[in-house]
Design a protein around this motif. Structure first.
Motif, PDB file in Angstrom:
ATOM      1  N   GLU A   1       0.822  -1.210   0.000  1.00 30.89           N
ATOM      2  CA  GLU A   1       0.000   0.000   0.000  1.00 30.89           C
ATOM      3  C   GLU A   1       0.856   1.259   0.000  1.00 30.89           C
ATOM      4  N   SER A   2       2.021   1.193   0.660  1.00 32.27           N
ATOM      5  CA  SER A   2       2.894   2.368   0.731  1.00 32.27           C
ATOM      6  C   SER A   2       3.542   2.694  -0.610  1.00 32.27           C
TER       7      SER A   2
ATOM      8  N   LEU B   1      15.670  11.655 -14.818  1.00 32.65           N
ATOM      9  CA  LEU B   1      14.276  11.270 -15.009  1.00 32.65           C
ATOM     10  C   LEU B   1      13.868  10.156 -14.046  1.00 32.65           C
ATOM     11  N   TYR B   2      14.759   9.177 -13.849  1.00 31.52           N
ATOM     12  CA  TYR B   2      14.435   8.046 -12.991  1.00 31.52           C
ATOM     13  C   TYR B   2      14.240   8.485 -11.538  1.00 31.52           C
ATOM     14  N   PHE B   3      15.199   9.215 -10.993  1.00 32.65           N
ATOM     15  CA  PHE B   3      15.132   9.551  -9.573  1.00 32.65           C
ATOM     16  C   PHE B   3      14.114  10.659  -9.281  1.00 32.65           C
ATOM     17  N   LEU B   4      13.913  11.569 -10.215  1.00 33.71           N
ATOM     18  CA  LEU B   4      12.853  12.558 -10.014  1.00 33.71           C
ATOM     19  C   LEU B   4      11.476  11.895 -10.077  1.00 33.71           C
ATOM     20  N   THR B   5      11.312  10.932 -10.966  1.00 35.99           N
ATOM     21  CA  THR B   5      10.048  10.189 -11.031  1.00 35.99           C
ATOM     22  C   THR B   5       9.803   9.437  -9.734  1.00 35.99           C
ATOM     23  N   ALA B   6      10.854   8.805  -9.203  1.00 33.36           N
ATOM     24  CA  ALA B   6      10.723   8.097  -7.918  1.00 33.36           C
ATOM     25  C   ALA B   6      10.357   9.064  -6.805  1.00 33.36           C
ATOM     26  N   LEU B   7      11.002  10.224  -6.783  1.00 35.81           N
ATOM     27  CA  LEU B   7      10.736  11.236  -5.751  1.00 35.81           C
ATOM     28  C   LEU B   7       9.297  11.733  -5.838  1.00 35.81           C
ATOM     29  N   ILE B   8       8.843  12.044  -7.037  1.00 36.95           N
ATOM     30  CA  ILE B   8       7.483  12.550  -7.230  1.00 36.95           C
ATOM     31  C   ILE B   8       6.452  11.478  -6.903  1.00 36.95           C
ATOM     32  N   THR B   9       6.758  10.234  -7.246  1.00 38.15           N
ATOM     33  CA  THR B   9       5.790   9.138  -7.087  1.00 38.15           C
ATOM     34  C   THR B   9       5.690   8.649  -5.646  1.00 38.15           C
ATOM     35  N   TYR B  10       6.832   8.542  -4.954  1.00 38.19           N
ATOM     36  CA  TYR B  10       6.842   7.892  -3.637  1.00 38.19           C
ATOM     37  C   TYR B  10       7.343   8.771  -2.495  1.00 38.19           C
ATOM     38  N   GLY B  11       7.850   9.974  -2.768  1.00 41.16           N
ATOM     39  CA  GLY B  11       8.440  10.784  -1.719  1.00 41.16           C
ATOM     40  C   GLY B  11       9.910  10.456  -1.540  1.00 41.16           C
TER      41      GLY B  11
ATOM     42  N   CYS C   1      10.350   1.244  -2.677  1.00 42.17           N
ATOM     43  CA  CYS C   1       9.363   1.162  -3.762  1.00 42.17           C
ATOM     44  C   CYS C   1       9.996   1.077  -5.145  1.00 42.17           C
ATOM     45  N   LEU C   2      11.307   1.178  -5.238  1.00 43.20           N
ATOM     46  CA  LEU C   2      11.961   1.158  -6.548  1.00 43.20           C
ATOM     47  C   LEU C   2      11.686  -0.118  -7.355  1.00 43.20           C
TER      48      LEU C   2
END
Length: 799
Positions: A378-379, A726-736, A742-743
């Motif tokens: 869920e997280s 792109l990868y790490f900004l997407t991860a940051l935006i998606t999961y905090g 969550c990767l």
């Protein structure tokens, strides 16, 4: 049955008891049992019909592991048939021989094999030895056996017809004569006794007859009571407890409970039991059922055996059963075996349909597609509600631009050498990332050192930020010039508002990263090392992400790839110089270990393993060791371009006469003195952290966008800057900012490879483990054969 009565005040363990003698202690009956080789708390609980907790309660301390010869007090269960000492329990040794370790290359595994004992026995009778160093003296136990001749000891197992012979070499004997004597091959003797390659008088050999060498060392799945299923894993050199727990998704506590030897260390060569989940359904879901056969795994089956049985490669079995990239087969599970295309598409009653008529690659890829169901925590379920109009994401980018030096070069009308000088550290960064060191073509610009490469990395970053801003996300990019001085960046991250940063990319060099990495961990800010391949920071900083895999990891993946794809080959080590103690030499030992552990080190249905001294013998003897019937797989353990050039040129002269595959590294394409044609003739194959597919539509779009914005072609630094950002900004935006867990569920397109981050230590950082198998073909193509990394997943909601 007679019982011995003991008063409460008597010391039970001070007495001498017959094996499995029943005594009465404080009104309760106990069996007095002396621990034998191979016994565990688990096996004893099953043998005597008691629980493990009852054993531990009556024998404090055994939860930390049993020792051979230890006397246990086991609660007696009425009616149970007490076991006698079985044939697999050796009892006390007849005596000991002394052995002094001759070389630092010797391991517990190799020494145990040399003397025909187990690793567990070696450790048990040498309790003070923890590291196997040269000149360390060991006690080697031996047991008297039935003598069948003056020189040989023989044990026969009637149920299998297998014989194990302990043979002591006498003067004049050779591998050839011993092979003839016992009816096996020389390679089978070497498989069981690696040190026999240099046969010496007095050497003790373990020779197994009546069974094929391929059956000797296979990992065997075992089913135990209690509904648990186990596979056996041979610990390889360099493996760690943390790595095994990650690989098999099992806790350290459970491993130690099942394998008491792990309570005192993690010895290479030891065979340990790994619990796996019981499964009857396929471990991957096929899109088309008719594309696959479903195989129920039997006891003792291996990937090697299934590959031969179905005439399909091991990589293809793994490809369609992705979980097998992380573990061995487990008894009772069902796996998918791809059918041959001609069996699927050709109709027996008609000759009109042939495989050539099929819309080739794309249709086949879709037809053979498989998916791995996954339940996303869920997280880790993305929630983008309101994110496009809310938060601004602050990114700090640290790169060595050398502003002042470049300003001086361009202000003064200087004429400098067109090949910029790189520091050794910058050159290593470029080599490790397989990035070509090429200049821009504009004559009106000069760049200091290697700074142009980092300008191009920065331009890739800009395009990634622009892509996210175009779809509504607010990103603020703060760019800092680090030069190569760690003191120069302190002024930036010590500023009052720097703690508001959400993501740090860079600095480039590990020694410049140390202080800011510590700051990032303290303030829970993810920090990305985009280019360096070696950093001690990864071992201890859980907010640190290393994009470029370490050289050690690439070496291990190379060994794994070779073992999977070439287990039935004529494998040749072409020695051009002394490789002991080098990374290239480490790969030689890993390959030997993998072939031996798999049981495939054989001259018939397995791999030949030959070390050829090219340095002293030259090219004249190469034909003697080449095979006409097997693929000749050659590895040259050297990084010296001159040595490689000579050796590869000589191999190339044989490429029309023999089928040869050259195993190399991702640095090979950068060796300018070696002709590209030779790599194709020798079907060069290597593991690479990056590979750019220029036929991909998204890559083509990026190249056009880059040219429109910057007026030049992107290079590998440009691709890397875009992919990382792109990868790490997407991860940051998606999961905090706590996105690490969550990767595995994040899927973004990377032009240079598939990212798959794994945690290196329990409290450490993460390293990208997604690598590609690159293969050169004789028709002058360079192909990415497969990606070793993140499997294709499907969300449960998509069913």
């Amino acid at each position: 049955m007679a019982f011995l009565l003991l008063l409460p005040t008597e010391q039970v363990f001070g007495q001498n008891f017959a094996q499995n003698e029943v005594v009465i202690f404080q009104g309760k009956k106990f069996v007095m049992h002396q621990v034998r080789t191979g016994e565990t708390v688990y096996s004893l609980s099953k043998k005597f019909g008691v629980s493990e907790s009852a054993l531990e309660e009556n024998n404090p301390g055994i939860d930390k592991g049993l020792t051979i010869g230890q006397v246990l007090k086991i609660p007696y269960v009425e009616g149970i048939e007490l076991p006698n000492s079985s044939s697999d329990q050796k009892g006390d040794p007849s005596g000991f021989t002394k052995y002094e370790i001759e070389s630092r290359k010797e391991t517990a595994y190799s020494i145990a094999k040399k003397f025909g004992i187990t690793v567990e026995e070696l450790y048990a009778y040498n309790p003070t030895v923890r590291k196997f160093k040269k000149r360390t003296e060991l006690n080697i136990p031996y047991w008297e056996k039935e003598t069948t001749s003056e020189t040989d000891d023989l044990i026969k197992k009637p149920e299998t017809g297998e014989h194990t012979i302990v043979h002591q070499v006498v003067s004049g004997e050779t591998l050839f004569s011993l092979a003839r004597r016992y009816g096996i091959t020389e390679q089978e003797i070497l498989a069981q006794n690696p040190d026999a390659s240099q046969l010496k008088t007095g050497m003790t050999l373990i020779i197994k007859t009546g069974t094929s060498v391929g059956d000797v060392n296979k990992p065997q799945p075992i089913e135990y009571a209690g509904g648990r299923n186990y596979i056996e894993h041979i610990i390889e050199s360099g493996e760690t407890m943390w790595g095994i727990t990650r690989k098999y998704n099992v806790s350290e506590e459970e491993l130690k409970k099942i394998n008491p030897i792990l309570n005192t260390g993690f010895p290479a060569g030891a065979v340990i039991k790994i619990p796996v989940a019981e499964a009857s359904e396929p471990i991957a879901k096929p899109v088309n059922e008719e594309a696959f056969e479903q195989h129920l795994v039997e006891r003792g089956e291996t990937l090697y055996g299934l590959s031969k049985k179905y005439n399909v490669s091991i990589p293809d079995i793994i490809k369609y059963n992705p979980i097998l990239d992380r573990r061995n087969l487990a008894y009772g599970e069902t796996i998918l075996i791809p059918k041959k295309p001609e069996d699927v598409f050709t109709q027996p009653e008609s000759d009109n349909i042939v495989i050539a008529d099929i819309d080739s690659a794309k249709m086949l890829e879709e037809f053979y597609a498989v998916e791995m169901p996954v339940e996303i925590p869920e997280s880790c379920v993305p929630d983008f509600s309101g994110s496009s109009s809310g938060k601004t994401y602050n990114v700090a980018l640290f790169l060595p631009f050398y502003y002042e030096a470049n300003d001086t070069l361009n202000r003064e009308d200087l004429v400098i050498d067109s090949t910029a000088l790189f520091t050794s550290e910058e050159t290593e960064i470029a080599q490790d990332t397989t990035i070509e060191l090429e200049e821009r073509k504009e004559l009106f610009k000069q760049f200091y050192g290697g700074s142009e490469n980092f300008v191009q990395f920065y331009e890739g970053v800009l395009l990634a930020v622009d892509s996210l801003q175009n779809i509504g996300f607010n990103v603020k990019l703060n760019v800092f010039d680090t030069q190569r001085n760690k003191d120069s960046i302190r002024q930036y991250f010590m500023a009052n508002d720097f703690f508001l940063t959400d993501l740090i990319i860079g600095p480039i060099f590990p020694r410049v990263q140390q202080e800011i990495a510590a700051y990032a961990a303290k303030n829970r800010i993810p920090i990305v090392s985009p280019l360096a391949s070696q950093s001690a920071i990864t071992q201890s900083n859980s907010y640190y992400f290393q994009v470029n895999p370490s050289r050690d990891y690439l070496t291990r993946q190379t060994a794994e790839m070779v073992a999977e794809e070439h287990f039935n080959s004529n494998f040749i080590i072409l020695k051009t110089s002394d490789y002991s103690g080098t990374p290239e030499g480490e790969l030689v030992e890993l390959l030997r270990e993998k072939f031996f552990n798999s049981g495939m080190l054989s001259s018939f249905e397995g791999v030949n393993f030959t070390i050829y001294d090219f340095e002293n013998e030259g090219s004249f003897g190469l034909r003697r060791i080449m095979s006409k019937t097997k693929e000749n797989v050659v590895y040259i353990p050297s990084e010296n371009e001159g040595e490689l050039s000579v050796a590869i040129s000589n191999l190339n002269n044989l490429s029309d006469e023999y089928s040869i595959t050259l195993i190399g590294s991702n640095r090979y394409p950068n060796y300018s003195s070696i002709q590209l044609e030779q790599f194709h003739n020798l079907k060069l194959k290597y593991i690479a952290p990056y590979y750019t597919d220029y036929t991909n539509k998204q890559t083509i779009n990026f190249v056009e966008k880059y040219k429109n914005n910057f007026g030049t072609e992107p290079d590998n630094f440009s691709f890397q800057g875009y992919d990382v950002t792109l990868y790490f900004l997407t991860a940051l935006i998606t999961y905090g900012n706590d996105f690490a867990a969550c990767l595995p569920y994040l899927h973004t397109f990377q032009m240079q490879g598939n990212y798959h981050f794994g945690q290196l230590t329990q409290f450490g950082g993460y390293m990208n483990e997604g690598v590609s198998v690159i293969s050169y073909t004789r028709d002058y193509e360079v192909k990415r054969k497969r990606v070793k990394g993140q499997p294709r997943l499907i969300m449960a909601s998509e069913y």
